[in-house]
Every structure is written in C-alpha cells, then in structure tokens.
Write a protein that holds these residues in place. Structure first.
Motif, PDB file in Angstrom:
ATOM      1  N   SER A  22      55.375  24.225   9.380  1.00  0.00           N
ATOM      2  CA  SER A  22      55.873  23.171   8.487  1.00  0.00           C
ATOM      3  C   SER A  22      56.129  23.758   7.102  1.00  0.00           C
ATOM      4  N   PRO A  23      56.877  23.018   6.259  1.00  0.00           N
ATOM      5  CA  PRO A  23      57.079  23.513   4.896  1.00  0.00           C
ATOM      6  C   PRO A  23      55.736  23.647   4.179  1.00  0.00           C
ATOM      7  N   LEU A  24      55.694  24.516   3.178  1.00  0.00           N
ATOM      8  CA  LEU A  24      54.471  24.678   2.378  1.00  0.00           C
ATOM      9  C   LEU A  24      54.126  23.346   1.729  1.00  0.00           C
ATOM     10  N   ALA A 216      49.107  34.194  -2.936  1.00  0.00           N
ATOM     11  CA  ALA A 216      48.667  33.421  -1.761  1.00  0.00           C
ATOM     12  C   ALA A 216      49.851  33.089  -0.855  1.00  0.00           C
ATOM     13  N   VAL A 217      50.946  32.688  -1.461  1.00  0.00           N
ATOM     14  CA  VAL A 217      52.128  32.336  -0.663  1.00  0.00           C
ATOM     15  C   VAL A 217      52.702  33.592  -0.009  1.00  0.00           C
ATOM     16  N   ALA A 218      52.675  34.678  -0.745  1.00  0.00           N
ATOM     17  CA  ALA A 218      53.222  35.933  -0.200  1.00  0.00           C
ATOM     18  C   ALA A 218      52.446  36.413   1.026  1.00  0.00           C
ATOM     19  N   ASP A 254      58.786  29.374  -8.724  1.00  0.00           N
ATOM     20  CA  ASP A 254      58.385  30.701  -8.223  1.00  0.00           C
ATOM     21  C   ASP A 254      57.986  30.621  -6.744  1.00  0.00           C
ATOM     22  N   ILE A 255      57.251  29.562  -6.427  1.00  0.00           N
ATOM     23  CA  ILE A 255      56.760  29.408  -5.051  1.00  0.00           C
ATOM     24  C   ILE A 255      57.940  29.244  -4.080  1.00  0.00           C
ATOM     25  N   ALA A 256      58.927  28.479  -4.514  1.00  0.00           N
ATOM     26  CA  ALA A 256      60.101  28.285  -3.652  1.00  0.00           C
ATOM     27  C   ALA A 256      60.782  29.626  -3.378  1.00  0.00           C
ATOM     28  N   ALA A 257      60.868  30.463  -4.405  1.00  0.00           N
ATOM     29  CA  ALA A 257      61.530  31.769  -4.246  1.00  0.00           C
ATOM     30  C   ALA A 257      60.711  32.673  -3.324  1.00  0.00           C
ATOM     31  N   ILE A 258      59.403  32.685  -3.506  1.00  0.00           N
ATOM     32  CA  ILE A 258      58.559  33.558  -2.662  1.00  0.00           C
ATOM     33  C   ILE A 258      58.531  33.033  -1.228  1.00  0.00           C
ATOM     34  N   ALA A 259      58.462  31.723  -1.094  1.00  0.00           N
ATOM     35  CA  ALA A 259      58.462  31.126   0.247  1.00  0.00           C
ATOM     36  C   ALA A 259      59.710  31.585   1.009  1.00  0.00           C
ATOM     37  N   ARG A 264      59.431  31.083   4.724  1.00  0.00           N
ATOM     38  CA  ARG A 264      58.849  29.735   4.713  1.00  0.00           C
ATOM     39  C   ARG A 264      59.721  28.827   3.863  1.00  0.00           C
ATOM     40  N   ARG A 265      59.521  27.525   4.046  1.00  0.00           N
ATOM     41  CA  ARG A 265      60.248  26.565   3.218  1.00  0.00           C
ATOM     42  C   ARG A 265      59.288  25.895   2.263  1.00  0.00           C
TER      43      ARG A 265
END
Ligand code: PEP
Ligand code: MN
Length: 274
Positions: A22-24, A216-218, A254-259, A264-265
């Motif tokens: 699922s998306p983050l 964390a997202v990475a 930033d999170i959107a870019a790393i996702a 990930r979305r």
C-alpha cells in the motif's frame, strides 16, 4: 507464528491500508493532547502534509512523575473531533488494561508505548480492543525476537499489529535514542507485519527528525509517525522534537521523492511540492 502469516501483511484501518503493498502512511500530531485549539491546528497541518492519521497522547508515560501526565479521557473526545473534522483516523496510546475499552471506542488504532512493550498483561488485554489494530512500539532495549513475540501476544488476542521502530538505548548521547535503521529490513525479513518508523522519539531534537525520516523510507518503512505542534515552544510535552507545520510539509515533499526512488507511493496533496 501469526507474525509470519502473510494475512497479517496489510492492516486495514477503515478504508485505509497499511503495509508493503500500500502507499506509505503518514501519522502526525502532537506528543500530547492539550486542548481543542491545539488539536485542530495540528490536524489541519497533518492533513495539509498528506497525513491520513492523527496522533496525540491522552495518557502519557512520563519519566518524571512531576511532568504533565496527559489530559486523560477528556482528550479522547478532542482527538476524535479534530480527526473527524479533517477526515483523519486516530492513533492514541493505551497504558493500562483498564483503558482499553474506552480508547478502542474512540481511536482507530491503539498504541502500545515502548515502555509497555513487554507488559504482557496489557498485551493480552487487547482482546478488549475488539479487533482494532494496535501500533506496537519497540521497547527501548528489546531485541527483534522480543518485539515479535510481543506482537504475537496481540495477534493471539485478535488485533492486527503495526510495528513501530522508535529508537533504542545505546551509548550515543547526541540523540535521545539511536534509530535502529537496520531493524526495519531485519524485522521485515522475519515477519510479515507492516513496519513504520517514529523518527521524533529517536531523535529527540527537531533538526534531526527529517533526516531520520528520509532514511527510514529509504530502507523500506511502510510509514512514519511524526510529532508536530502548532507552537512547539509552548508544548507541554516533547517540545524539542516537534516539527512546525511547514517543516512537516517540506518533509512530505522529500518523502514523496524518496518513496518514488524505492518503488513506493506516497500520496501528497498538490500543495506539497516534491
Ligand atoms: C509516544 O509516541 O507518545 C511515546 C511516548 O513514544 P514511545 O513509547 O516510543 O516513547
Ligand atoms: Mn512524545
């Protein structure tokens, strides 16, 4: 073990899904519920940054008995009102078995804090949560095995579990706790459960929170739990680590870019520029 069962990969919270498919998910809000004005401002800031879940503690586990202990039951209604008016879900901590029913009647996700991760009476008392999901923080000195067995107690009691890495105690004193970034892929290898990360309690200071969240997202977290406050200087709890609304907005971009970079979305409002 139930924590390895693929059926526990995705946790459903109403129409929202949390997990690797699922998306983050972004959970944001103040450390503690202080009042309706503070909660409304926090809920609006959370929503504007793409959060879908509002956090806020009503029952606070505090190191000192002289520190603010939370507003208690009255806060649950405040949290619910702020979340409903912005279309968010609610996650809030339960500290004692006697609070489970009332918290479950108001919250969408029940949180078990780091200090209670091995409170087996509390873990077992989740039967009273009536199948509502539980966010289980990692204990400050818990191994992954201990964390997963704690999750197993909750799964046996009938509630889905979302794991939350929030930093562990080490010799390092430049942070409040040491965010165990390696725990995220490690725990995902050993269990099917969704894993989110709380960079706020790990960092203990505002300027480190975005970097830890990005890391964390990475490494594969399924979401983040971030403390924010409309006026951090006036916060009654954890004022040093609360992000301002605009700092959460910037972090979301930033999170959107790393996702996207890790496949990930993360769905952000158009006002957030990645
Ligand atoms: C919290 O999230 O409010 C909290 C007290 O966190 P932890 O249990 O991780 O210290
Ligand atoms: Mn806090």
């Amino acid at each position: 073990m139930l924590f390895q069962n693929p059926r526990n990969r995705t946790v459903r919270v109403g129409d929202l899904e949390i997990g690797p498919d699922s998306p983050l998910v972004l959970m944001a809000g103040p450390c503690a519920v202080e009042g309706i004005g503070q909660l409304m401002a926090s809920a609006e800031a959370a929503k504007a940054a793409g959060a879908t879940i509002l956090r806020g503690g009503c029952f606070k586990p505090r190191t000192s008995p002289y520190s603010f202990q939370g507003v208690g039951e009255d806060g649950l209604e405040i949290l619910r009102r702020a979340a409903d008016s912005t279309g968010l879900k609610v996650v809030t901590e339960v500290m004692d078995p006697s609070q489970v029913e009332i918290v479950a009647s108001c919250a969408d996700i029940l949180q078990i804090g780091a200090r209670n991760m091995q409170n087996y009476t509390l873990l077992r008392s989740m039967v009273a949560a009536d199948g509502k999901p539980v966010l289980l923080k990692r204990g400050i000195a818990a191994t992954i095995e201990e964390w997963l067995y704690a999750a197993e107690y909750i799964l046996v009691a009938g509630s889905p579990v979302i794991l939350c890495e929030r930093g562990i105690r080490t010799f390092a004193d430049h942070t409040r706790f040491t965010l165990d970034v390696s725990a995220i892929p490690a725990v995902k290898r050993q269990s099917a459960l969704p894993v989110i990360v709380d960079p706020s309690h790990a960092a203990g200071c505002r300027h480190l929170v975005p970097a830890l969240a990005r890391a964390a997202v990475a490494v594969g977290a399924d979401g983040l739990l971030v403390e924010i406050h409309p006026d951090p200087r006036g916060a009654r709890c954890d004022k040093e680590q609360a992000l301002l609304p605009e700092e959460l907005q910037a972090l979301s971009g930033d999170i959107a870019a790393i996702a996207a970079a890790v496949g990930r979305r993360f769905e952000v409002p158009v006002s957030v520029v990645p």
